[in-house]
Write an enzyme that holds these catalytic residues in place. Structure first.
Site, PDB file in Angstrom:
ATOM      1  N   HIS A   1       3.916   8.570  -3.483  1.00 19.92           N
ATOM      2  CA  HIS A   1       2.501   8.894  -3.222  1.00 19.92           C
ATOM      3  C   HIS A   1       1.714   8.858  -4.526  1.00 19.92           C
ATOM      4  O   HIS A   1       0.618   8.282  -4.585  1.00 19.92           O
ATOM      5  CB  HIS A   1       2.432  10.284  -2.585  1.00 19.92           C
ATOM      6  CG  HIS A   1       1.050  10.804  -2.378  1.00 19.92           C
ATOM      7  ND1 HIS A   1       0.422  10.803  -1.149  1.00 19.92           N
ATOM      8  CD2 HIS A   1       0.150  11.359  -3.243  1.00 19.92           C
ATOM      9  CE1 HIS A   1      -0.786  11.330  -1.270  1.00 19.92           C
ATOM     10  NE2 HIS A   1      -0.968  11.682  -2.540  1.00 19.92           N
ATOM     11  N   GLU A   2       2.272   9.433  -5.594  1.00 18.82           N
ATOM     12  CA  GLU A   2       1.567   9.450  -6.880  1.00 18.82           C
ATOM     13  C   GLU A   2       1.503   8.052  -7.488  1.00 18.82           C
ATOM     14  O   GLU A   2       0.528   7.707  -8.147  1.00 18.82           O
ATOM     15  CB  GLU A   2       2.241  10.431  -7.840  1.00 18.82           C
ATOM     16  CG  GLU A   2       2.229  11.876  -7.360  1.00 18.82           C
ATOM     17  CD  GLU A   2       0.836  12.343  -6.942  1.00 18.82           C
ATOM     18  OE1 GLU A   2      -0.152  11.948  -7.592  1.00 18.82           O
ATOM     19  OE2 GLU A   2       0.730  13.094  -5.956  1.00 18.82           O
TER      20      GLU A   2
END
Length: 628
Positions: free
Chosen positions: A159-160
């Protein structure tokens, strides 16, 4: 959307941020003027002074905060109490985190970011910060390390990485600066009122009244600030969740992390940081508990149901009861679920020929999939242990990278070693040669870029003067002789680009606006050099490769095939203009370069790595598995 469309959208979001900031400033100035009008009357000079004062405070506050963040993501990680994760850590939690991040970097074709842990935070959260992949930082909480299993940690990190690859980070940093300016009046008013007892004399009352107006206006700024963050951030979080699933090719990891946020007492809260609101729009989960219009993230249950449609609120309540009795332990779950390390396959033979097409390659830019993650694991597993260990050693990383750049031609290599001796000394030159002869000479072509990515975090720990000297050495090595191979030249250039961005991150945080028609000669030079390098003994094939690329990017122009006399050194003049292309124009550029490399329909592994290197220089990172 592909990478180039997401980049274009990020540029539009930057314009949107400017418009929202302007509207917020207008609202704050109007509020200040109304306060002055009600308390002190409608004197035009006084209203003009209050307007200018409000604009000045907002402008100076924003400029100050943006300037304080010129160092990229590291100041933010340190502000949030982050502690760096050592490259050679033996702590099982930290080693697992570093392994996941390194594999993700190799899979996505970007340098390994700096890794931080917020040791005193029991909640499950994370963020990515920086201006570009070269200066990016990933920070996770201790709660994420303790509570998440490997799949769940992988989902959070993926996600990051979406924020790193999609250009969200630079927008988030600018948002911090903008919001600080909006909140400045309120901060000043609060400070004056806190210390108001020290104000004496006839002028005390106007000062305190002014401070009260500033404090009230500060709430107006807080309202606008939270609205701006919510408007800019919420849609990016949805996209990051979707990208993480595309990357890992499984929903259970990311969904499991979100369930643990909802089911554990600490959730995603950042309890130890009073300034968490400033970075709330950057976090994986809602770290401060905002709801409704001000929420920077979609509702947690909605995020889980987007991944697992059958999941119900009652299921979350059952998990809460279960984890209240026995809190989850990430490492224990790894052992129970067999997640101690992902399985890996092999690398293609160095002599293999791969089938790729220009649209296929362009679609893969900054968009890794699960196959790339498996390929990254295979790359890490195939790297000789001694070489990987050297990449993590402070004194060995520089000679290791210089060894990658030493030419196979002994005459050129001797000249390159002379350049190393002149700048770094005999010992560095001897070590680079030893590493080249013992470990790097027979290295699989697909291992050279990942090795540079793994050595990158260690290298940039060196003091700035030493980095400047190293960059000068790299520049001298690749310019030793016009016969230096195109791959060695481009690898050296990629190292220069990435390291220079770490030295001055904010300087390079721009989206390009140029169109292909404005860089005709630069395209002709690049494609001619690529075509000649791929067909050194066959001018007719080289011409066909060049024309295939030019037909893709400039079909109406007729620039003849004319390899520059200075060879690869002619590329020095093309990188700046080509890197300044509009995001959607860069997509066409990547397709044109792919056409030139693969004009016969097949490419070697070495040619594929050259393509990845060139795209890396142009800030279009490619994953390691171009064949699909």
């Amino acid at each position: 959307m592909n990478f180039f469309e997401r980049q274009a959208q990020a540029r539009r979001n930057t314009t949107r941020l400017v418009v929202l900031f302007a509207l917020a400033v207008v609202g704050i100035v109007v509020a200040v003027d109304l306060g002055v009008l009600l308390v002190f009357g409608g004197e035009p000079v006084l209203l003009a002074m209050s307007t200018l004062l409000a604009l000045g405070v907002i402008g100076i506050g924003s400029l100050y905060r943006v300037a304080s963040l010129r160092g990229g993501g590291e100041p933010i990680a340190q502000q949030m109490g982050g502690v760096p994760v050592p490259e050679d850590t033996t702590d099982l939690h930290l080693r697992r985190l570093r392994n996941v991040v390194e594999e993700m970097s190799i899979a996505s074709g970007v340098p390994v970011p700096k890794i931080y842990v917020m040791e005193h935070e029991a909640g499950i959260n994370a963020f990515a910060a920086g201006y570009s992949p070269s200066d990016a930082v990933i920070a996770v909480t201790r709660g994420a390390l303790d509570r998440l299993n490997r799949d769940e940690l992988q989902g959070v990190v993926a996600h990051e990485y979406s924020h790193i690859l999609n250009g969200d980070m630079r927008l988030n940093i600018r948002l911090i600066g903008v919001l600080f300016g909006i909140l400045m009046l309120g901060l000043i008013g609060r400070k004056i009122l806190q210390h108001g007892g020290r104000v004496r004399g006839r002028g005390a009352m106007p000062v305190l009244v002014g401070a009260l107006i500033a404090l009230l206006v500060g709430y107006v700024g807080l309202f606008f600030g939270r609205m701006i963050k919510a408007g800019v951030s919420r849609s990016r979080e949805v996209l990051a969740d979707a990208s993480a699933v595309q990357f890992t090719r499984q929903t259970s990891g990311l969904a499991g992390a979100l369930k643990k946020i909802g089911g554990l007492h600490d959730g995603a809260r950042l309890a130890e940081r009073a300034d968490a609101e400033e970075v709330s729009h950057m976090l994986f989960g809602d770290g401060i508990g905002l709801r409704g219009l001000f929420s920077t993230h979609p509702p947690l249950l909605q995020r889980i149901q987007a991944l697992e449609p059958s999941f119900k609120a009652e299921s979350l309540e059952r998990l809460k009861a279960q984890w209240l009795a026995v809190p989850p332990n990430g490492l224990d779950e790894d052992l129970r679920l067999g997640l101690a390390g992902p399985e890996h396959g092999g690398l293609p033979q160095a002599s293999s020929r791969l089938g790729i097409t220009p649209p296929m390659v362009a679609a893969q830019v900054a968009d890794p999939k699960n196959d790339d993650y498996r390929r990254a694991d295979a790359i890490v597993s195939t790297l000789p242990g001694v070489v990987r260990a050297l990449a993590a050693q402070r004194d060995a990383a520089a000679p290791l990278l210089l060894g990658l750049l030493l030419d196979e031609d002994s005459e050129i290599a001797d000249k390159q070693r002379s350049e190393i001796v002149a700048r770094l000394g005999v010992q560095a030159a001897s070590e680079a040669r030893r590493l080249r002869d013992e470990h790097l000479h027979a290295l699989h072509p697909m291992l050279r870029l990942p090795l540079a990515a793994l050595a990158f975090p260690t290298l940039r720990l060196r003091p700035r003067p030493e980095l400047a000297t190293f960059l000068d050495t790299v520049h001298a090595m690749v310019h030793t002789d016009g016969r230096v191979s195109l791959f060695e030249y481009c690898l050296g250039r990629l190292l220069e680009v990435q390291l220079r961005e770490t030295l001055d991150p904010s300087r390079y945080a721009r989206f390009g606006r140029r169109k292909p028609g404005g860089v005709r000669q630069e395209f002709a030079t690049l494609l001619a050099v690529v075509a000649q390098a791929g067909n050194p003994a066959n001018p007719d094939e080289a011409r066909r490769a060049y024309l295939a690329g030019m037909q893709r990017v400039l079909p109406r122009d007729h620039l003849p095939y004319a390899p520059p006399a200075e060879g690869v050194l002619a590329l020095d003049a093309v990188w700046g203009p080509l890197d300044a292309l509009d995001p959607l124009a860069k997509q066409v550029a990547v397709e044109a370069i792919t056409d030139a490399v693969s004009h016969d329909g097949r490419v070697s592994v070495a040619e594929a790595e050259l393509l990845r290197t060139i795209c890396g220089v142009l800030h279009c990172p490619l994953p390691p598995m171009l064949e699909r």
